[in-house]
Design a protein around this motif. Structure first.
Motif, short mmCIF file in Angstrom:
data_model
loop_
_atom_site.label_atom_id
_atom_site.label_comp_id
_atom_site.label_asym_id
_atom_site.label_seq_id
_atom_site.Cartn_x
_atom_site.Cartn_y
_atom_site.Cartn_z
N GLU A 25 10.10 6.18 -3.12
CA GLU A 25 8.68 6.01 -3.39
C GLU A 25 8.02 7.17 -3.82
OE1 GLU A 25 4.80 4.18 -1.30
OE2 GLU A 25 6.94 3.98 -0.14
N ASN A 35 3.49 1.16 -6.01
CA ASN A 35 4.13 0.35 -5.10
C ASN A 35 3.73 -0.92 -4.87
OD1 ASN A 35 5.41 -0.79 -2.55
ND2 ASN A 35 5.45 1.23 -1.49
N THR A 37 5.74 -3.58 -3.34
CA THR A 37 6.46 -4.06 -2.35
C THR A 37 5.87 -5.19 -1.48
OG1 THR A 37 7.60 -1.87 -2.02
CG2 THR A 37 8.37 -3.49 -0.39
N ASP A 44 13.28 -4.01 -0.32
CA ASP A 44 12.95 -3.06 0.50
C ASP A 44 11.79 -2.15 -0.08
OD1 ASP A 44 14.46 -3.61 2.73
OD2 ASP A 44 16.24 -2.75 1.40
N ARG A 45 12.04 -1.77 -1.60
CA ARG A 45 11.05 -1.32 -2.38
C ARG A 45 10.80 -1.94 -3.59
NH1 ARG A 45 9.84 0.77 1.74
NH2 ARG A 45 9.34 2.82 2.22
#
Length: 105
Positions: A25, A35, A37, A44-45
């Motif tokens: 990240e 980000n 997500t 997870d990301r």
């Protein structure tokens, strides 16, 4: 060439960031990534990039889950209109360069 792209792009990202989601990240944000997500359930990301004005790129990263038998995995996804803006060689170069920049950060 596409098979080589997977190796050149995905393997270094998995090797560098497996078990290091915060590092992924941080590297992505330093390159202007965002980000996203929260927009995806099973990842997870997820990081969105805009390396060129009409070229959105989405990096999706699933970290390893050894207890469940899953290895870490990464995918770079492009909008379907990318072929209107770049040829395949340019797409491969863009993917490889993004991977290199993330891994060197």
């Amino acid at each position: 060439k596409i098979k080589n792209m997977v190796t050149d792009v995905e393997v270094p990202l998995v090797e560098r960031f497996q078990g290091r989601l915060a590092d992924l990240e941080a590297a992505a944000l330093s390159l202007g990534g965002q980000n996203v997500t929260a927009d995806f359930e099973s990842v997870d990301r997820a990081i969105a990039f805009r390396p060129l004005p009409r070229i959105p790129v989405l990096l999706m990263f699933w970290d390893a889950a050894p207890d469940d038998g899953f290895e870490a995995q990464v995918k770079l996804l492009f909008d379907e209109t990318i072929v209107e803006h770049l040829d395949i060689e340019s797409i491969v170069f863009l993917s490889e360069r993004l991977s290199q920049m993330l891994c060197s950060g």
